[in-house]
Scaffold this motif. Structure first.
Motif, short mmCIF file in Angstrom:
data_model
loop_
_atom_site.label_atom_id
_atom_site.label_comp_id
_atom_site.label_asym_id
_atom_site.label_seq_id
_atom_site.Cartn_x
_atom_site.Cartn_y
_atom_site.Cartn_z
N VAL A 191 0.84 -1.20 0.00
CA VAL A 191 0.00 0.00 0.00
C VAL A 191 0.87 1.25 0.00
CG1 VAL A 191 -1.69 1.32 1.33
CG2 VAL A 191 -1.95 -1.16 1.08
N ALA A 192 1.98 1.22 0.75
CA ALA A 192 2.90 2.36 0.76
C ALA A 192 3.49 2.60 -0.63
CB ALA A 192 4.01 2.12 1.78
N ALA A 193 3.84 1.53 -1.34
CA ALA A 193 4.35 1.68 -2.69
C ALA A 193 3.30 2.27 -3.62
CB ALA A 193 4.83 0.32 -3.23
N ALA A 194 2.05 1.82 -3.45
CA ALA A 194 0.96 2.39 -4.26
C ALA A 194 0.75 3.86 -3.96
CB ALA A 194 -0.32 1.60 -4.01
N ALA A 195 0.96 4.26 -2.70
CA ALA A 195 0.80 5.67 -2.33
C ALA A 195 1.90 6.54 -2.93
CB ALA A 195 0.80 5.81 -0.81
N LEU A 196 3.06 5.96 -3.19
CA LEU A 196 4.16 6.72 -3.80
C LEU A 196 3.97 6.92 -5.29
CD1 LEU A 196 7.38 5.24 -2.11
CD2 LEU A 196 6.17 7.36 -1.56
N PHE A 197 3.19 6.05 -5.93
CA PHE A 197 3.05 6.11 -7.38
C PHE A 197 2.21 7.32 -7.80
CE2 PHE A 197 1.31 4.98 -11.50
CZ PHE A 197 2.43 4.48 -12.16
N PRO A 198 2.65 8.08 -8.81
CA PRO A 198 1.87 9.24 -9.28
C PRO A 198 0.76 8.81 -10.23
CG PRO A 198 3.93 9.13 -10.48
CD PRO A 198 3.96 8.00 -9.48
N TRP A 199 -0.43 8.57 -9.72
CA TRP A 199 -1.50 8.01 -10.52
C TRP A 199 -2.02 8.97 -11.58
CZ3 TRP A 199 -2.45 2.95 -10.27
CH2 TRP A 199 -1.98 2.26 -9.16
N THR A 200 -1.75 10.25 -11.44
CA THR A 200 -2.14 11.21 -12.48
C THR A 200 -0.97 11.56 -13.39
OG1 THR A 200 -1.70 13.08 -10.99
CG2 THR A 200 -3.95 12.21 -11.05
N LEU A 201 0.21 10.98 -13.14
CA LEU A 201 1.42 11.23 -13.94
C LEU A 201 1.71 12.72 -14.05
CD1 LEU A 201 0.98 8.63 -16.82
CD2 LEU A 201 2.22 8.40 -14.67
N ASP A 202 1.51 13.42 -12.95
CA ASP A 202 1.76 14.86 -12.89
C ASP A 202 3.17 15.08 -12.36
OD1 ASP A 202 1.74 17.58 -12.72
OD2 ASP A 202 0.02 17.72 -11.38
N ALA A 203 4.05 15.67 -13.20
CA ALA A 203 5.44 15.88 -12.81
C ALA A 203 5.58 16.87 -11.68
CB ALA A 203 6.25 16.35 -14.02
N THR A 204 4.54 17.70 -11.44
CA THR A 204 4.60 18.70 -10.37
C THR A 204 4.01 18.20 -9.06
OG1 THR A 204 2.47 19.66 -11.03
CG2 THR A 204 4.46 20.53 -12.10
N ALA A 205 3.43 17.01 -9.06
CA ALA A 205 2.84 16.48 -7.83
C ALA A 205 3.93 16.12 -6.84
CB ALA A 205 1.98 15.26 -8.14
N PRO A 206 3.66 16.23 -5.53
CA PRO A 206 4.69 15.91 -4.52
C PRO A 206 5.23 14.49 -4.65
CG PRO A 206 2.85 17.08 -3.51
CD PRO A 206 2.43 16.76 -4.90
N CYS A 207 4.35 13.52 -4.95
CA CYS A 207 4.81 12.13 -5.05
C CYS A 207 5.70 11.91 -6.26
CB CYS A 207 3.62 11.18 -5.08
SG CYS A 207 2.48 11.48 -6.44
#
Length: 301
Positions: free
Chosen positions: A72-88
């Motif tokens: 679940v932690a790995a899934a939380a790190l993944f940028p699901w919107t593929l936004d380069a400016t997102a914190p993750c």
């Protein structure tokens, strides 16, 4: 926005194995168990008890929960919107894969803690596959770093920005190598068969024979979530020009691509048989060479 799609991915993760099973059922001319079969199985398991082996310790008790938590932690790190400016997106991509590896580590520990020679055999095979897959992962990541100049998840946004026009062959080869990783890491055909019950062919399933009730539910859900996350990485690697779309569109297209990957895996499992155990290192070595070839073509051309 990314947390919304993370929640959506967590909820829909059990659907992906259902997509694979329904695709295989279609090719076999059967009805299949249904897309939502895993939800019913998880609900049933959560109502059952968890018997313990007399030889197991607290390691066996904690292993399923810890394995699920790090997934679940790995899934939380993944940028699901593929936004380069997102914190993750600023998170390094290497810790993401090592979190997934940590989940396997605790599953192996739980199998070894039972004291069963059969589960120890499955754990040994699982670790062997992991050792063979790890170099392929780093070669693919090395190619992506060369392609985008990024070492974080921002490299997935960079892959989408016209890379198919500039470097189509290396990107296709890297995608093929990562698809082999996807099949191996999720114990799919031709590397493993999650539906087998033959002692000499079981790998992942052999490690969880002593688990039942909520513990088995954690393992099954964690496996489905890991499958979803790796499929999302595969889709993000190959989708062209996705970075130009709005964040909600990117997230929906990514999740749709994950379901399409499930169909692709189902097709592969329908037209291929599980290979002999001794052939697996040769196939993974071939995937490693394909990933190296992608880097070579990128550097030379």
């Amino acid at each position: 926005m990314n947390y919304l799609y993370l929640l959506l991915a967590l909820v829909l993760a059990p659907v992906l194995p259902g997509v694979v099973n329904q695709t295989k059922a279609f090719f076999a001319g059967r009805r299949g168990p249904g897309l939502f079969r895993l939800y019913f199985d998880l609900a049933k398991l959560m109502r059952k008890s968890c018997p313990r082996s007399s030889t197991s310790t607290w390691v066996f008790d904690l292993a399923p929960a810890v394995s699920l938590a790090v997934t679940v932690a790995a899934a939380a790190l993944f940028p699901w919107t593929l936004d380069a400016t997102a914190p993750c997106a600023a998170v390094g991509v290497v810790p993401f894969f090592y979190l997934l590896g940590t989940g396997r580590f605790f599953t192996v520990l739980g199998a070894l803690d039972t004291g069963s020679a059969f589960e120890g055999m499955g754990a040994s095979r699982e670790v062997q596959f992991s050792a063979l897959v790890e170099p392929i992962v780093f070669v693919v990541l090395g190619f992506l770093v060369l392609l985008t100049g990024e070492t974080s998840f921002a490299l997935l946004s960079g892959c989408a920005a016209g890379s198919w026009l500039a470097h189509p062959v290396p990107l296709a080869l890297a995608g093929l190598a990562f698809f082999a990783i996807l099949l191996s890491e999720n114990c799919r055909v031709p590397f493993d068969d999650p539906e087998t019950h033959l002692e000499l062919t079981m790998i992942h399933e052999a490690m969880i024979l002593d688990n039942a009730g909520p513990d088995l539910a954690y393992i099954l859900y964690g496996a489905a979530l890991k499958f979803t996350v790796l499929a999302a990485f595969f889709v993000a690697l190959l989708l062209p020009r996705l970075g130009a779309a709005a964040a909600p569109v990117r997230g929906l297209v990514l999740l749709a691509g994950v379901l399409a990957t499930g169909v692709l895996v189902g097709v592969v499992e329908s037209i291929m048989a599980r290979m002999r155990f001794l052939k697996t290192p040769q196939v993974l070595l071939g995937a490693f060479m394909i990933a190296l070839l992608a880097i070579l073509l990128f550097v030379l051309f």
